[in-house]
Design an enzyme around this catalytic site. Structure first.
Site, mmCIF file in Angstrom:
data_model
loop_
_atom_site.group_PDB
_atom_site.id
_atom_site.type_symbol
_atom_site.label_atom_id
_atom_site.label_comp_id
_atom_site.label_asym_id
_atom_site.label_seq_id
_atom_site.Cartn_x
_atom_site.Cartn_y
_atom_site.Cartn_z
ATOM 1 N N ASP A 112 -10.088 64.270 53.989
ATOM 2 C CA ASP A 112 -10.311 63.991 52.570
ATOM 3 C C ASP A 112 -11.810 63.900 52.354
ATOM 4 O OD1 ASP A 112 -9.999 63.283 49.898
ATOM 5 O OD2 ASP A 112 -9.460 61.204 50.304
ATOM 6 N N HIS A 113 -12.247 64.295 51.183
ATOM 7 C CA HIS A 113 -13.628 64.032 50.798
ATOM 8 C C HIS A 113 -13.756 62.538 50.521
ATOM 9 C CE1 HIS A 113 -13.582 68.400 49.182
ATOM 10 N NE2 HIS A 113 -14.058 68.375 50.408
ATOM 11 N N LEU A 148 -9.796 61.478 46.720
ATOM 12 C CA LEU A 148 -8.467 61.890 46.254
ATOM 13 C C LEU A 148 -8.244 63.383 46.424
ATOM 14 C CD1 LEU A 148 -8.432 59.733 42.995
ATOM 15 C CD2 LEU A 148 -7.898 59.038 45.333
ATOM 16 N N HIS A 149 -8.774 63.931 47.515
ATOM 17 C CA HIS A 149 -8.586 65.340 47.848
ATOM 18 C C HIS A 149 -7.941 65.491 49.225
ATOM 19 C CE1 HIS A 149 -12.348 66.234 45.141
ATOM 20 N NE2 HIS A 149 -11.268 65.968 44.425
ATOM 21 N N PRO A 150 -6.862 64.777 49.522
ATOM 22 C CA PRO A 150 -6.282 64.883 50.869
ATOM 23 C C PRO A 150 -5.749 66.284 51.132
ATOM 24 C CG PRO A 150 -4.784 63.710 49.401
ATOM 25 C CD PRO A 150 -6.066 63.886 48.649
#
Length: 543
Positions: free
Chosen positions: A307-308, A482-484
């Protein structure tokens, strides 16, 4: 599967409906797959979404992003911090729970990453996913209101637009970036994202162009598409090594649907591995420990989580120089009237109009830090407002993380959240890069073009100045972007979950199509990539 699963249903369904294809998950990818499949009138398609329909007006007004970024259309999932990231409360990441998924609640920023991202996918076993392979599918999806060239398309379902209303503070920040040495970049998606500029967003004519709006709305008139919202799929049904349908719950009623051709799971990088494991597809030893019958021993399910991770720098302004002034009723009314009459003004903005891509690590071939100028404070969940009420926020993230985590089961009950352990900063490289990126962001905010609007730095406090102090701040205050992605990655090796056509290894009639199949995260916001994956998945299914 154990009594925990079946105990949630008071009675069996009266009948079992049958379709050609079942798409589980009505997010960015699932909407695309369902819509494209129903272009063939001979097939029957069921799309199942856990959340409600996208009826909230806040979804469709770009300026209402501050509502969708915090409201009840989100599912909050605890994540397990590393010891040095310990906080007073368990941190959570949010995932969309509404038709359209993340594309219905996100900031609408349209970014594809860089060509090298996709060449790396190929190196990791995702043959046929190089930049030259995926670019036609980005262009097929796109209806761009400014570009039509070798990198961009027009006439596709997805509206991609310039932001018509640009706040003066965004322009001041972009000037400050240039004062700090960043060049101006007119197109972050040209293949070379370096520099600062204005984001394009997934919008058309002043309204959000979510995957539900762009793909499902035109498909609703087709009699071969059925959309079930408010329905949670609890397992994929597997018989003799083949996926034959799904079992789920609508309220307290059990539902079962059969698929004559294929089941496509598109529930995202957290929910997809959970669903596969509940269905007996995953690490055999872990599944048996939870009393789940094993249909395919795939140790990579839930692994490779990436994730980021993001830092938020919050500033107090010396006047009403940001969108925060629209929290006052008379300003809000004026913005609403402007939008209602002309589809313009502040409500047509996504509140994050400007950004930049630059280097934390100068040894990288392409920028590894992404910046977002948020023209307000307290807009996103977990980010504080400022004293006096007028603020702005600079978000930044390390966009090619080397840290890897995992998603595992806590039990066989589908109502339980999975264990999510991102292990942010477990590779010290990520922390070093984001620290350098934060130092650069602080320097930009000290430039004359933007500094004249700033009263004080609110977060981190003004006493933190040295690189070591900023590094410690990053460890303590970093939050999920919130970029998993990556938890069911493509490839041919023992840890791969799907092949390059997205078929799940060892199970016939089952594919995964969402961010979980990415071998590595792309260098930026991944929503456009999820839509491209949907276009490719439909292409594979048509073949």
């Amino acid at each position: 599967m154990g009594s925990a699963r079946h105990g949630i249903f008071p009675r069996a369904p009266a009948e079992i409906d049958t379709f050609d294809y079942i798409v589980v998950g009505g997010g960015s990818t699932g909407c695309v797959v369902a819509s494209r499949l129903t272009e063939d009138p001979a097939v029957r398609v069921l799309l199942i979404e856990e959340g409600p329909r996208d009826l909230s007006p806040y979804i469709h007004i770009p300026g209402a992003y501050y509502k969708t970024a915090q409201g009840d259309l989100l599912k909050r999932i605890p994540w397990e911090p590393m010891p040095e990231q310990a906080r007073d409360e368990t941190p959570t990441m949010v995932q969309a729970r509404v038709l359209g998924g993340g594309s219905s609640v996100n900031a609408m920023i349209y970014i594809r990453g860089v060509p090298a991202d996709y060449e790396r996918w190929v190196e990791l076993g995702a043959e046929g996913w190089g930049y030259g392979d995926v670019l036609p599918f980005f262009k097929r999806a796109e209806d761009n209101n400014r570009f039509c060239n070798e990198a961009h398309g027009v006439g596709g379902p997805l509206g991609v637009s310039d932001i018509d209303y640009i706040h003066p503070l965004t322009r001041a920040w972009l000037q400050a970036c240039q004062q700090a040495g960043l060049p101006y970049n007119p197109d972050f998606n040209s293949g070379d994202p370096a520099g600062c500029g204005l984001y394009q967003i997934t919008a058309r004519n002043g309204r959000r162009s979510s995957a539900a709006v762009a793909y499902l709305n035109p498909a609703r008139r087709r009699s071969n598409l059925r959309i079930e919202t408010g329905t949670a799929v609890t397992r994929v049904l597997v018989e003799k090594g083949r996926a034959v349908g799904v079992e789920g719950a609508r309220g307290r009623r059990k539902v079962v649907y059969r698929a004559e051709r294929e089941v496509i799971v598109s529930t995202g990088a957290i929910a997809t591995p959970k669903l596969l494991m509940l269905s007996g597809i995953g690490p055999a030893e872990e599944l048996r420990r939870h009393g789940i019958e094993v249909h395919a021993d795939l140790p990579g399910v839930g692994q490779n989580l990436q994730d980021h991770i993001e830092i938020s720098l919050v500033y107090q302004l010396n006047g009403p120089h940001s969108y925060d002034k629209y929290k006052k009723l008379h300003w809000k009314a004026a913005a609403g009237l402007n939008y209602a009459l002309f589809r313009n003004g502040p409500a047509s903005s996504n509140l994050i109009e400007g950004g930049a891509f630059w280097w934390g690590d100068r040894n990288e071939a392409t920028p590894d830090i992404q910046y977002f100028m948020v023209v307000g404070a307290g807009i996103e969940e977990g980010v504080d407002a400022v004293p006096g009420g007028n603020g702005c926020t600079v978000n930044l993230g390390q966009i090619r993380p080397r840290s890897r985590g995992e998603v595992t089961l806590l039990g066989a009950d589908p109502a339980m959240n999975p264990r999510v352990a991102p292990r942010y900063f477990s590779d010290p490289y990520d922390l070093d890069a984001i620290t350098d990126g934060t130092m650069a962001a602080l320097d930009i905010m000290a430039q004359p073009a933007i500094a004249k609007f700033v009263a004080a730095r609110h977060m981190p406090g003004p006493s933190l100045r040295t690189r070591e102090e900023i590094r410690a701040f990053c460890v303590k205050d970093a939050h999920a972007a919130l970029h998993p992605a990556g938890t069911c990655r493509m490839g041919r090796d023992d840890m791969a979950v799907v092949d390059p056509t997205l078929r799940v290894h060892g199970i016939e009639g089952l594919r995964v199509a969402d961010a979980s199949v990415m071998p590595t995260l792309i260098s930026g916001n991944p929503n456009s990539v999820c839509i491209m994956i949907g276009e490719r998945a439909a292409d594979f299914l048509w073949a």
